[in-house]
Write an enzyme that holds these catalytic residues in place. Structure first.
Site, PDB file in Angstrom:
ATOM      1  N   GLY A   2       2.015   4.982  -0.719  1.00  0.00           N
ATOM      2  CA  GLY A   2       1.381   6.243  -1.094  1.00  0.00           C
ATOM      3  C   GLY A   2       2.472   7.249  -1.436  1.00  0.00           C
ATOM      4  NE  ARG A   3       5.599  10.008   3.412  1.00  0.00           N
ATOM      5  CZ  ARG A   3       5.017  10.933   4.208  1.00  0.00           C
ATOM      6  NH1 ARG A   3       5.175  12.198   3.948  1.00  0.00           N
ATOM      7  NH2 ARG A   3       4.309  10.555   5.250  1.00  0.00           N
ATOM      8  CE1 TYR A  41      -1.037  10.520   3.271  1.00  0.00           C
ATOM      9  CE2 TYR A  41       1.310  10.394   2.775  1.00  0.00           C
ATOM     10  CZ  TYR A  41       0.106   9.774   3.044  1.00  0.00           C
ATOM     11  OH  TYR A  41       0.045   8.397   3.083  1.00  0.00           O
ATOM     12  CB  CYS A  46      -5.103  35.182  10.793  1.00  0.00           C
ATOM     13  SG  CYS A  46      -5.494  36.369   9.525  1.00  0.00           S
ATOM     14  CD  GLU A  47      -3.950  29.121  12.981  1.00  0.00           C
ATOM     15  OE1 GLU A  47      -3.142  28.639  13.790  1.00  0.00           O
ATOM     16  OE2 GLU A  47      -5.106  28.725  12.850  1.00  0.00           O
ATOM     17  CD  GLU A 103      -2.479  -1.230   2.763  1.00  0.00           C
ATOM     18  OE1 GLU A 103      -2.079  -0.496   3.691  1.00  0.00           O
ATOM     19  OE2 GLU A 103      -3.458  -1.976   2.882  1.00  0.00           O
TER      20      GLU A 103
HETATM   21  N1  LLP Z   1      -1.623   2.005   4.444  1.00  0.00           N
HETATM   22  C1  LLP Z   1      -2.212   2.482   5.544  1.00  0.00           C
HETATM   23  C2  LLP Z   1      -3.106   1.618   6.311  1.00  0.00           C
HETATM   24  C3  LLP Z   1      -1.983   3.825   5.939  1.00  0.00           C
HETATM   25  O1  LLP Z   1      -2.568   4.301   7.020  1.00  0.00           O
HETATM   26  C4  LLP Z   1      -1.121   4.641   5.164  1.00  0.00           C
HETATM   27  C5  LLP Z   1      -0.877   6.039   5.527  1.00  0.00           C
HETATM   28  C6  LLP Z   1      -0.543   4.091   4.015  1.00  0.00           C
HETATM   29  C7  LLP Z   1      -0.806   2.765   3.682  1.00  0.00           C
HETATM   30  C8  LLP Z   1       0.368   4.870   3.110  1.00  0.00           C
HETATM   31  O2  LLP Z   1       1.531   5.247   3.727  1.00  0.00           O
HETATM   32  P1  LLP Z   1       2.714   5.927   2.866  1.00  0.00           P
HETATM   33  O3  LLP Z   1       3.224   4.867   1.919  1.00  0.00           O
HETATM   34  O4  LLP Z   1       2.152   7.084   2.159  1.00  0.00           O
HETATM   35  O5  LLP Z   1       3.718   6.300   3.884  1.00  0.00           O
HETATM   36  N2  LLP Z   1      -0.319  13.077   6.453  1.00  0.00           N
HETATM   37  C9  LLP Z   1       0.931  12.448   6.842  1.00  0.00           C
HETATM   38  C10 LLP Z   1       0.984  10.984   6.489  1.00  0.00           C
HETATM   39  C11 LLP Z   1      -0.175  10.161   7.026  1.00  0.00           C
HETATM   40  C12 LLP Z   1      -0.099   8.703   6.645  1.00  0.00           C
HETATM   41  C13 LLP Z   1      -1.382   8.010   6.884  1.00  0.00           C
HETATM   42  N3  LLP Z   1      -1.413   6.631   6.528  1.00  0.00           N
HETATM   43  C14 LLP Z   1       2.065  13.238   6.222  1.00  0.00           C
HETATM   44  O6  LLP Z   1       1.825  14.220   5.543  1.00  0.00           O
HETATM   45  O7  LLP Z   1       3.222  12.891   6.425  1.00  0.00           O
END
Ligand code: LLP
Length: 417
Positions: A275-276, A371, A342-343, A273
């Site tokens: 994302g980033r 994100y 305004c923060e 999974e």
């Molecule tokens: N799988 C699950 C169950 C997750 O909760 C997440 C991310 C991912 C996969 C994907 O993770 P990645 O490969 O993107 O690291 N807003 C925060 C990051 C929150 C991540 C939430 N869960 C930021 O900007 O760093």
């Protein structure tokens, strides 16, 4: 690594000059590179080819439909966390049998919709949720697959707000309870216990915690086997870190080299999974300098983007590289890059050495593809900014800037006021 590069002193995204897009789209805006997305997806696919994983892009990191479609075309599935994400995934033509659904707070409607859509499996995060899915599935006369999201109690060595793998966190089910539930599977006749899921956090740059967590999941699968529980899937989550500044994260290949032998031994279908890793460096946020202010103590560069557009610096103290779209002189000045909100927490950088800039100059805030837009808000009655995609020498606004009408749609003043 990514397709945002300088040519003759000007920043390009693939073959398009970013300032040309700024003229068309106005500022601020998000910009994504099609090629970078595909490249990052392919890197994971190749590194893990030995187990032919199902790569479910974590669409919480970026749910722009052009981004999603780009990945669907590559064979990606999606890791979703809400019915909104489910609907968007289906809208871009995702195969429901490539969708996995995690979230500690799935509602009855969400569970119903996901069962009806025939998703691959639910990643279940608690006993009451399991009972709820079992009950709803029974009433729909369906038997969906579930994986238990185990909490392996492993520290992820990342920012506290994005660590999820210890028992201090709300995520997953502790190992003892997970084992008890798997053994008691006959008492949940309307679901099929099909897998184990583990995800310990995000922006993890060292391999040790990952390997520890995945190994714990694999050991757990072995224990279950001895208990007579036969599974189909092992979902190893996301979390691979990327370079924002000078991090030296493990590459997808490093991670794969360390973990593939163990994954292969399980004989299970592997789900990932990320994302980033796919979207982070495939996007930038473009903003324009409005004012320069020097109060005798600090210099502030005030730009037209704010924390409502890109909250990561304010929220996590995250570092994002900032580069002017046009290379100017070599003299650099220390300044804070701040927005109009305004923060005092509304900043993109503090004490950053940047070239001398003037009103109207355009800046790129790098590594904003994950994100970024998805966490933006309408704080201070500001419309969300456009999202643009480049592919080769073509570009298109894939989501327009929100108008004032978008912001007040449906709002009413009751008569009793
Ligand atoms: N799988 C699950 C169950 C997750 O909760 C997440 C991310 C991912 C996969 C994907 O993770 P990645 O490969 O993107 O690291 N807003 C925060 C990051 C929150 C991540 C939430 N869960 C930021 O900007 O760093």
């Amino acid at each position: 690594m990514h397709d945002f590069k300088f040519k003759n002193g000007e920043l390009y995204c693939e073959s398009v000059k970013v300032s040309t897009i700024a003229k068309k789209a106005g500022t601020p805006f998000y910009l994504y590179s099609h090629h970078t997305l595909v490249d990052h997806f392919t890197k994971i696919k190749k590194a893990f080819a030995g187990v032919r994983p199902l790569i479910c892009f974590a669409m919480k990191s970026n749910d722009n439909m052009a981004v999603l479609k780009t990945l669907v075309n590559q064979g990606a599935g999606f890791d979703i966390v809400s019915v909104g994400e489910l609907k968007k995934a289906l809208m871009v033509g995702a195969d429901p049998q490539k969708i996995v659904f995690a979230s500690v707070g799935k509602t009855e409607e969400e569970i119903k919709d996901a069962i009806r859509a025939n998703i691959l499996f639910f990643n279940v995060e608690s006993l009451p949720e399991l009972e709820e899915i079992n009950r709803i599935a029974g009433s729909l006369k369906k038997k969906p697959k579930v994986a238990l999201r185990i909490n392996p109690d492993v520290e992820a060595a990342t920012h506290a707000k994005i660590a999820t793998g210890t028992l201090k966190n709300k995520f997953g089910i502790d190992l003892r309870t997970s084992r008890r539930l798997m053994k008691a599977r006959a008492t949940f006749p309307h679901v099929r216990f099909s897998g184990v899921h583990v995800h310990i956090g995000s922006q993890i740059i060292t391999s040790a915690p990952f390997i520890k967590a995945v190994k714990r999941a694999i050991d757990f699968v072995d224990i279950l086997r001895k208990d007579g529980v036969d599974l189909e899937f092992l979902d190893i989550g996301g979390g691979l870190g990327i370079i924002y500044k000078d991090e030296k994260p493990q590459t997808a290949q490093d991670f794969a080299d360390a973990i593939l032998p163990y994954l292969k031994k399980t004989g299970l279908k592997i789900v990932m999974e990320p994302g980033r890793f796919i979207a982070g460096n495939a996007g930038i946020f473009v903003t324009k300098a409005l004012y320069l202010k020097d109060n005798g103590v600090r210099k502030f560069l005030i730009v037209d983007g704010g924390m409502n557009d890109l909250v990561r610096p304010s929220m996590y103290g995250a570092y994002h590289e900032i580069v002017p779209l046009k290379k100017t002189g070599t003299r650099k000045v220390k300044m804070d890059v701040v927005g109009p909100i305004c923060e005092s927490g509304d900043f993109f950088a503090k004490d950053r050495m940047l070239p001398v800039l003037k009103k109207g100059d355009l800046l790129a805030i790098m590594s904003a593809g994950a994100y970024g837009y998805v966490m933006s808000s309408n704080y201070n009655v500001r419309g969300r900014v456009p999202e643009v995609m480049v592919k080769g020498n073509k570009y298109a606004v894939t989501k327009p800037r929100e108008t004032f009408n978008d912001l007040v749609r449906g709002e009413k003043i009751p008569k009793f006021i």
